[in-house]
Design a protein around this motif. Structure first.
Motif, short mmCIF file in Angstrom:
data_model
loop_
_atom_site.label_atom_id
_atom_site.label_comp_id
_atom_site.label_asym_id
_atom_site.label_seq_id
_atom_site.Cartn_x
_atom_site.Cartn_y
_atom_site.Cartn_z
N GLN A 86 -0.86 -3.69 -9.78
CA GLN A 86 -1.05 -4.90 -8.98
C GLN A 86 -0.79 -4.64 -7.49
O GLN A 86 -1.15 -5.44 -6.65
CB GLN A 86 -0.11 -6.00 -9.51
CG GLN A 86 -0.58 -7.41 -9.26
CD GLN A 86 -1.74 -7.85 -10.16
OE1 GLN A 86 -1.95 -7.31 -11.23
NE2 GLN A 86 -2.52 -8.83 -9.71
N ASN A 87 -0.21 -3.48 -7.15
CA ASN A 87 0.01 -3.11 -5.74
C ASN A 87 -1.18 -2.36 -5.16
O ASN A 87 -1.15 -2.02 -3.97
CB ASN A 87 1.25 -2.21 -5.59
CG ASN A 87 2.53 -2.90 -6.00
OD1 ASN A 87 2.55 -4.08 -6.32
ND2 ASN A 87 3.62 -2.16 -5.98
N LEU A 88 -2.18 -2.06 -5.97
CA LEU A 88 -3.38 -1.33 -5.52
C LEU A 88 -3.00 -0.04 -4.80
O LEU A 88 -2.36 0.81 -5.38
CB LEU A 88 -4.24 -2.24 -4.63
CG LEU A 88 -4.72 -3.52 -5.35
CD1 LEU A 88 -5.50 -4.41 -4.38
CD2 LEU A 88 -5.60 -3.16 -6.55
N VAL A 89 -3.39 0.10 -3.53
CA VAL A 89 -2.97 1.28 -2.76
C VAL A 89 -2.04 0.82 -1.63
O VAL A 89 -1.94 1.47 -0.60
CB VAL A 89 -4.17 2.07 -2.21
CG1 VAL A 89 -4.93 2.74 -3.35
CG2 VAL A 89 -5.11 1.17 -1.40
N GLY A 90 -1.38 -0.30 -1.86
CA GLY A 90 -0.43 -0.83 -0.88
C GLY A 90 0.97 -0.83 -1.45
O GLY A 90 1.26 -0.13 -2.44
N TYR A 91 1.83 -1.61 -0.84
CA TYR A 91 3.24 -1.56 -1.22
C TYR A 91 3.78 -2.91 -1.65
O TYR A 91 4.97 -3.12 -1.74
CB TYR A 91 4.06 -1.01 -0.04
CG TYR A 91 3.61 0.36 0.38
CD1 TYR A 91 4.12 1.50 -0.27
CD2 TYR A 91 2.65 0.54 1.37
CE1 TYR A 91 3.69 2.76 0.08
CE2 TYR A 91 2.22 1.80 1.73
CZ TYR A 91 2.74 2.91 1.09
OH TYR A 91 2.31 4.16 1.43
N ARG A 92 2.89 -3.86 -1.87
CA ARG A 92 3.31 -5.17 -2.36
C ARG A 92 2.31 -5.63 -3.41
O ARG A 92 1.28 -4.98 -3.61
CB ARG A 92 3.35 -6.18 -1.20
CG ARG A 92 2.08 -6.17 -0.35
CD ARG A 92 1.85 -7.46 0.38
NE ARG A 92 1.48 -8.52 -0.57
CZ ARG A 92 1.07 -9.73 -0.20
NH1 ARG A 92 1.02 -10.05 1.07
NH2 ARG A 92 0.71 -10.64 -1.10
N GLN A 93 2.61 -6.73 -4.08
CA GLN A 93 1.69 -7.22 -5.09
C GLN A 93 0.57 -8.04 -4.46
O GLN A 93 0.80 -8.77 -3.50
CB GLN A 93 2.45 -8.09 -6.10
CG GLN A 93 3.43 -7.28 -6.92
CD GLN A 93 3.31 -7.55 -8.41
OE1 GLN A 93 2.74 -8.55 -8.84
NE2 GLN A 93 3.85 -6.65 -9.22
N TYR A 94 -0.63 -7.90 -5.01
CA TYR A 94 -1.77 -8.68 -4.54
C TYR A 94 -2.25 -9.60 -5.66
O TYR A 94 -2.08 -9.28 -6.84
CB TYR A 94 -2.90 -7.74 -4.08
CG TYR A 94 -2.46 -6.91 -2.91
CD1 TYR A 94 -2.45 -7.45 -1.63
CD2 TYR A 94 -1.95 -5.63 -3.09
CE1 TYR A 94 -1.98 -6.72 -0.55
CE2 TYR A 94 -1.48 -4.89 -2.01
CZ TYR A 94 -1.50 -5.44 -0.75
OH TYR A 94 -1.01 -4.72 0.30
#
Ligand code: CO
Length: 441
Positions: A86-94
């Protein structure tokens, strides 16, 4: 009876993420794509993880453009990416809408296999990405993050693999990001997974502790289907075991791979020349990791953060604080974003001299349940120290849709549908990138 082991080559993603802070440029990758494409790999890991952020932030490259270029130059290969659930390639949930769109565009731009993991092994954080991958016609690889702790065991890993299978995963990856898996543990785990899960099993180990080649050999004897290796110029150290050595070691056995060693040698020769322009670190064996469990990348990040603040002498103290913070947090595996959360908090605990007197926002969010379910209960003192609501249901269910709002915000600089996703993931970096792109043309 011959049953060739499949090999996933990681040079274009994990190897340079682990050894070069993800700085390998697309132009340099293209020097070896011709060889990689005909070497006989099961797949090539080329995208996702930190490459999205790093290409945009440090290389002024559009990650989507990189993917399309690699797709074109690697017509015969299966391209693989790493996705943080759910964080994809980031650092939080989307929110789910963003996960669905990101997965759909990744596959539309050339990805075949998406390896999906969650730092907490919370299946609710993988569910949406697995479903979206299947819907877009991709291969969804469900991941079991491997760690060693008083609350992790083989039964738990097998159960998680079955859950991911039931969610629709096409294969299972065991992700040993810190290089902690010993050969006998690999035999036990792979044997159980092969017997009970009924899906292809892939093993991903880092070389950090010096054991990964042995662990792979044992896992291959136990029937693992695919393993991840890196071409020798960017192998070992905190990266993967060297591809060439494993290919050679399996020659004339029933698990001999289909990979052509002479093609690899040509690719390695070219890569060595290219890497003269990069600062490849000395690749040593770190046995400290067997105690601290701090994975590839995290140690060097901690060291550079301390050095920037002229606190290099505190390094050992911080390394020792990491397992204590991890225990307080219910033994999360140390992988993105948990490695950062635990790392930053360990740093704060040491630098302030009073544990948890300063708490990062991410730590508070974690304690409040915004990253998912912790593997074991969080320390009661910490729960009491963090005010506010705690949630126990799926974090993404609380998130508002983002796509349309983001589209309106950057309507004037969109050149491709993917720009909206880039902006959602890294708003400030994306704005800077879009401005530079507009100025160039
Ligand atoms: Co890795």
């Amino acid at each position: 009876m011959a049953r060739p082991v499949g090999i996933t080559e990681t040079l274009l993603r994990d190897a340079h993420q682990s050894l070069l802070a993800t700085r390998l440029k697309t132009a340099d990758m293209l020097e070896i794509t011709e060889y990689l494409d005909r070497a006989g790999f099961h797949s090539l890991e080329v995208w996702g993880g930190a490459t999205f952020d790093a290409s945009l932030r440090f290389l002024d490259e559009d990650p989507w453009e990189r993917l399309r270029t690699l797709r074109k130059m690697l017509p015969n290969s299966k391209l693989q990416m790493l996705l943080r659930g759910q964080n994809l390639v980031g650092y939080r949930q989307y929110p789910d809408g963003v996960v669905e769109a990101f997965v759909q565009r990744s596959i539309a731009n050339g990805i075949d296999i998406i390896r999906i993991f969650d730092a907490l092994n919370d299946p609710r954080n993988l569910e949406c990405a697995i479903r979206a991958t299947k819907k877009a016609g991709g291969h969804a690889q469900g991941t079991v993050v491997y760690t060693v702790s008083p609350v992790h065991d083989v039964d738990g890993y097998v159960e998680l693999a079955k859950t991911l299978r039931d969610m629709g995963a096409d294969s299972i990856c065991i992700k040993d990001m810190a290089g902690l898996m010993i050969p006998s543990a690999a035999v036990e785990l792979i044997t159980r997974l092969k017997a009970e899960v009924g899906l292809p099993i892939q093993l991903h180990c880092h070389y950090t502790s010096g054991m990964a080649s042995m662990t792979y050999y044992a896992a291959i004897q136990a029937g693992v289907d695919v393993v991840d290796t890196a071409l020798s110029p960017l192998a070992m150290g905190t990266s993967q075991p060297p591809t060439e050595s494993l290919v050679a070691a399996l020659r004339s056995t029933e698990r001999e791979s289909a990979v052509d060693l002479s093609v690899l040698n040509k690719a390695a020769e070219v890569m060595r020349r290219i890497l003269a322009d990069y600062k490849v670190p000395a690749r040593t064996v770190d046995t400290q990791v067997l105690v601290s469990q701090i994975p590839g990348g995290m140690l060097s990040n901690l060291r550079s953060q301390l050095e920037q603040q002229k606190l290099g002498h505190k390094y050992q103290e911080v390394v020792e604080e990491v397992p204590r913070v991890r225990q307080d947090l219910g033994y999360p595996p140390l992988v993105t974003p948990m490695s950062q959360i635990v790392g930053v908090q360990s740093l704060l605990n040491v630098v302030t001299g009073k544990r948890y007197s300063v708490k990062s926002k991410e730590l508070k969010d974690y304690v409040a349940g915004w990253y998912g379910r912790s593997p074991a209960p969080i320390a009661q003192e910490l729960i009491e120290a963090v005010e506010g609501v705690r949630i126990t249901d799926r974090p993404a269910d609380h998130l508002e849709p983002m796509l349309e709002k983001a589209r309106r915000e950057i309507d004037h600089c969109i050149r491709q549908e993917e720009d909206v996703l880039t902006y959602i993931l890294y708003p400030e970096v994306a704005r800077g990138f879009f401005a530079k792109r507009a100025a160039r043309s």
